[in-house]
Each structure stands twice: as structure tokens, then as C-alpha cells.
Design a protein around this motif. Structure first.
Motif, PDB file in Angstrom:
ATOM      1  N   GLU A  13     -14.827 -59.353   7.677  1.00 58.82           N
ATOM      2  CA  GLU A  13     -14.912 -59.212   6.224  1.00 58.82           C
ATOM      3  C   GLU A  13     -14.449 -60.494   5.549  1.00 58.82           C
ATOM      4  O   GLU A  13     -13.548 -61.187   6.035  1.00 58.82           O
ATOM      5  CB  GLU A  13     -14.054 -58.037   5.745  1.00 58.82           C
ATOM      6  N   LYS A  15     -13.423 -62.247   1.590  1.00 56.01           N
ATOM      7  CA  LYS A  15     -13.100 -62.003   0.189  1.00 56.01           C
ATOM      8  C   LYS A  15     -14.007 -62.849  -0.694  1.00 56.01           C
ATOM      9  O   LYS A  15     -14.130 -64.056  -0.482  1.00 56.01           O
ATOM     10  CB  LYS A  15     -11.637 -62.349  -0.108  1.00 56.01           C
ATOM     11  N   SER A  16     -14.625 -62.229  -1.671  1.00 63.56           N
ATOM     12  CA  SER A  16     -15.469 -62.951  -2.624  1.00 63.56           C
ATOM     13  C   SER A  16     -14.809 -62.882  -3.999  1.00 63.56           C
ATOM     14  O   SER A  16     -14.670 -61.789  -4.572  1.00 63.56           O
ATOM     15  CB  SER A  16     -16.867 -62.327  -2.672  1.00 63.56           C
ATOM     16  N   TYR A  17     -14.387 -64.034  -4.505  1.00 61.90           N
ATOM     17  CA  TYR A  17     -13.705 -64.083  -5.796  1.00 61.90           C
ATOM     18  C   TYR A  17     -14.704 -64.234  -6.931  1.00 61.90           C
ATOM     19  O   TYR A  17     -15.717 -64.922  -6.808  1.00 61.90           O
ATOM     20  CB  TYR A  17     -12.715 -65.248  -5.829  1.00 61.90           C
ATOM     21  N   SER A  18     -14.418 -63.589  -8.045  1.00 59.38           N
ATOM     22  CA  SER A  18     -15.263 -63.709  -9.235  1.00 59.38           C
ATOM     23  C   SER A  18     -14.411 -64.176 -10.409  1.00 59.38           C
ATOM     24  O   SER A  18     -13.263 -63.746 -10.571  1.00 59.38           O
ATOM     25  CB  SER A  18     -15.935 -62.374  -9.564  1.00 59.38           C
ATOM     26  N   ARG A  20     -13.495 -64.584 -14.451  1.00 57.28           N
ATOM     27  CA  ARG A  20     -13.686 -63.911 -15.732  1.00 57.28           C
ATOM     28  C   ARG A  20     -14.290 -64.888 -16.732  1.00 57.28           C
ATOM     29  O   ARG A  20     -14.110 -66.101 -16.622  1.00 57.28           O
ATOM     30  CB  ARG A  20     -12.347 -63.375 -16.255  1.00 57.28           C
ATOM     31  N   ARG A  33      -6.570 -62.893  -9.733  1.00 60.84           N
ATOM     32  CA  ARG A  33      -8.002 -63.113  -9.552  1.00 60.84           C
ATOM     33  C   ARG A  33      -8.685 -61.835  -9.083  1.00 60.84           C
ATOM     34  O   ARG A  33      -8.117 -61.069  -8.290  1.00 60.84           O
ATOM     35  CB  ARG A  33      -8.256 -64.226  -8.534  1.00 60.84           C
ATOM     36  N   ASN A  34      -9.860 -61.616  -9.606  1.00 60.90           N
ATOM     37  CA  ASN A  34     -10.663 -60.476  -9.158  1.00 60.90           C
ATOM     38  C   ASN A  34     -11.417 -60.851  -7.884  1.00 60.90           C
ATOM     39  O   ASN A  34     -11.947 -61.952  -7.778  1.00 60.90           O
ATOM     40  CB  ASN A  34     -11.688 -60.080 -10.233  1.00 60.90           C
ATOM     41  N   TYR A  35     -11.444 -59.946  -6.951  1.00 58.10           N
ATOM     42  CA  TYR A  35     -12.232 -60.206  -5.745  1.00 58.10           C
ATOM     43  C   TYR A  35     -12.718 -58.885  -5.165  1.00 58.10           C
ATOM     44  O   TYR A  35     -12.189 -57.811  -5.480  1.00 58.10           O
ATOM     45  CB  TYR A  35     -11.424 -60.961  -4.700  1.00 58.10           C
ATOM     46  N   LYS A  36     -13.746 -58.993  -4.345  1.00 55.35           N
ATOM     47  CA  LYS A  36     -14.223 -57.820  -3.623  1.00 55.35           C
ATOM     48  C   LYS A  36     -14.390 -58.183  -2.154  1.00 55.35           C
ATOM     49  O   LYS A  36     -14.581 -59.358  -1.810  1.00 55.35           O
ATOM     50  CB  LYS A  36     -15.531 -57.302  -4.211  1.00 55.35           C
ATOM     51  N   ILE A  37     -14.297 -57.196  -1.313  1.00 54.08           N
ATOM     52  CA  ILE A  37     -14.426 -57.388   0.133  1.00 54.08           C
ATOM     53  C   ILE A  37     -15.899 -57.241   0.525  1.00 54.08           C
ATOM     54  O   ILE A  37     -16.540 -56.238   0.207  1.00 54.08           O
ATOM     55  CB  ILE A  37     -13.578 -56.369   0.914  1.00 54.08           C
ATOM     56  N   ILE A  38     -16.423 -58.263   1.208  1.00 53.82           N
ATOM     57  CA  ILE A  38     -17.810 -58.231   1.667  1.00 53.82           C
ATOM     58  C   ILE A  38     -17.831 -58.237   3.187  1.00 53.82           C
ATOM     59  O   ILE A  38     -17.370 -59.194   3.814  1.00 53.82           O
ATOM     60  CB  ILE A  38     -18.605 -59.434   1.128  1.00 53.82           C
TER      61      ILE A  38
END
Length: 338
Positions: A13, A15-18, A20, A33-38
Motif C-alpha cells: 500500500e 499513501k497518496s497525499y492531496s 487543499r 495533510r490529507n491522504y488516502k491509502i492506495i
């Protein structure tokens, strides 16, 4: 049979940071920081036995490169286990790399500005290969790959085909039991590809070298591999014999018609076959259309008979459905077959 590669529930997996939007958002990103697991690889399992030549295929983004990097110790798995040549590739990296050979089509392991043979001598020292072993083995490799005239040339002066043959020789310098090949024939002409394929067959037969081949050129797979592992979206969707894949999904024929008429369209052809299943695709030449039909003599004869009776034909060819076509259909139609 000895298992050279053992993979169980392997997962990776990222981490993909986005970011704002706006100045306020940028300020908040400084602190949180916002991130989602890919997930790039999703709990895959497979084994490869000694002496096997396995095609490892999939579309871009399917997880091939990520899983290869875990198998070679470059990346650490998020979860699951990997054993290659009886070792953990990441934790026993120094010992492990002496037992494998790696060729990445996009990266070089040769020194750019020095002669090829000097790179070989440096790698001989790195792998601590005895002089006599090196001489006997490399004489055979150099002769088989026809690279003797290239040994005195700097790597930067070699063509792509010449460099790839030297890269393969470098990867096999220490006679590894396992060879990872990532796009080894990318951009090469037909004669160089043939030379590399013949050499890989030879070392597989002579040394029982295990080969894991990643490529988009399915003719390499057909020439070298009996078994294929197919990935899609990080999961294995097929692991088995290439012949079984062809017999399961390739039970059809392609009838290629070259028409003398200039105004042939799919609509006109479909009107001839309202009672027969024939899927028409445009060929890559003018006035050429291809009918995809089941492999039954009466159907093939009926299709040819109706087309010839209705239109003027300048040429007809009948083809087996190619492996490339079969695999494209599997991906496009979302067929999963384990």
C-alpha cells in the motif's frame, strides 16, 4: 520440485497525499495533510519452481513493477511474506542479491563511460567470482550473445540492441539461479530479439535457470514461457499454462477479407449475418475487414460463402486468434479465470 519463489498474501500500500485548495488550505497542509491509502498489490500468492520460465503480464498500473520490486528486495511489503531462493529479499539483501540476476529495460547496470569489459571486471569483483569460473562462463555468454566486438567500446557508444545484450551478459556474469527480466527486448529489432530469446532458452536448459519475465511484447512470452501469471488492479486473475489460456479463451478464428469494393461498412456486413454470430472489426489496411467467428468448419464456410457471394473479394486469410487478442479480450470484458 524446489520452490524458488514463494509468495503468500503479498500486499503493498502507498499513501497518496492531496493538497487543499486556496491559501487557507495551503496553510492547513503545513500542519495536517490529507491522504488516502492506495493498494498497489492486493494479497497475491503464487510459487515458481526451479527451472520454470514464467511470463508475468498485465496492463500498466496492474502491480507488476511493484511486486517485482518486492521480490527483488527494493520495496518492503505492507503485509504478507516473500521467500526467494530461501531468503527474505529485503532483510537478507546483501546475501540475496548474489543469487539473482536482474535486467531492467529502462535502467543500466553498466558504467556509462568505461568499456564494457571493464564493467564486467568490476562486477566480477563485486560478486567475488573466481577467475577460472568467470573465464569459462563468460566465454560462453560472450560467444552466445555475439558481443565480443563490443567489449572495448564505452557503453555510451552502443546502440540499444548492443547495450541490452551486454546488460544481459552482466546480469548472468555470476551465473545466478534466478533471473528477473523487466521489458528486456523493448525497442529491439527482430534479429536481436531472436538472439536474446535463443540465449535465454539455452541457459535455462543448461543451468536450469529460473526466469520471471515481465513484458508487453507477448511474442516474447509465446517464444519462452509455458506458464503465465496475469495481474489486473493488483490481483492475480490467471495463473496457469499459456496453452490452457489459449484453449479456454481462444476457441475462434479470424477471417480477414480484403474487398475490391470501396464502400464496405460494418452495417452492410452485419446484414449478411443476422442468423450467424460474426463480430466484425476494421483491419489496419484499406478495404480490409476481419470476422471473428467460432472455430467450426460449417460456420467458417458459411461466412466465406456469403461474403464472396455478396461482394467482390481480392484476398482472404484465416488466422488463429492471437494471444495478444485473447488477453486484450479478457481485460476488456473483465473475465477472471484462475
Amino acid at each position: 520440485m524446489k520452490q524458488v519463489i514463494e509468495v503468500n498474501d503479498l500486499r503493498k500500500e502507498f499513501k497518496s497525499y492531496s493538497s487543499r485548495s486556496g491559501l487557507k488550505g495551503a496553510f492547513r497542509d503545513l500542519f495536517t495533510r490529507n491522504y488516502k491509502i492506495i493498494p498497489a498489490v492486493k494479497d497475491i500468492s503464487f510459487q515458481v519452481s526451479q527451472g520454470e520460465m514464467v511470463g508475468y503480464i498485465g496492463e500498466n498500473g496492474a502491480g507488476k513493477s511493484t511486486s517485482i520490486k518486492m521480490l527483488t528486495g527494493i520495496l518492503t511489503p505492507t503485509s504478507g511474506t516473500v521467500r526467494v531462493n530461501g531468503m527474505d529479499p529485503h532483510r537478507e539483501r546483501e546475501k540475496f542479491v548474489r543469487s539473482i540476476g536482474v535486467v531492467f529495460g529502462q535502467r543500466s547496470q553498466l558504467w556509462w563511460d568505461i568499456a564494457v569489459q571493464e564493467s564486467f571486471r568490476l562486477l566480477k569483483k563485486v560478486y567475488n567470482v573466481p577467475d577460472e569460473t568467470y573465464r569459462q562462463h563468460m566465454n560462453h555468454v560472450i560467444e552466445s550473445l555475439d558481443i565480443a566486438p563490443l567489449l572495448d567500446k564505452p557503453v555510451r557508444k552502443l546502440s540499444l540492441g548492443q547495450r541490452m545484450r551486454c546488460e544481459l551478459a552482466a546480469a548472468l556474469l555470476h551465473n545466478p539461479s534466478l533471473l528477473f527480466l523487466d521489458e528486456p527486448t523493448i525497442g529491439l529489432d527482430v534479429l536481436v530479439k531472436l538472439k536474446i530469446r535463443n540465449f535465454l532458452k539455452e541457459i535455462n536448459e543448461k543451468y536450469q535457470t529460473t526466469v520471471l519475465l515481465t513484458t508487453h511484447d507477448l511474442s516474447d512470452i509465446e517464444a519462452l514461457c509455458d506458464r503465465v501469471i496475469m495481474l489486473d488492479e493488483g490481483q492475480i486473475i490467471y495463473d496457469g499454462l499459456l496453452a490452457h489460456l489459449r484453449s479456454t479463451w481462444g476457441e475462434g478464428k479470424q477471417i480477414e477479407f480484403q474487398f475490391s469494393d470501396m464502400d464496405i461498412s460494418r452495417e452492410k456486413l452485419d446484414l449478411l449475418f443476422v442468423d450467424i454470430e460474426a463480430e466484425w472489426t476494421k483491419g489496419n489496411r484499406a478495404n480490409v475487414w476481419v470476422a471473428n467467428v467460432v472455430n467450426q468448419e460449417e460456420v467458417i464456410s458459411e461466412v466465406i460463402g456469403r461474403v464472396v457471394a455478396a461482394h467482390k473479394i481480392s484476398d482472404i486469410k484465416i488466422h488463429e486468434i492471437s494471444t495478444e487478442e485473447i488477453i486484450r479480450n479478457i481485460y476488456e470484458e473483465g473475465k477472471v479465470h484462475g
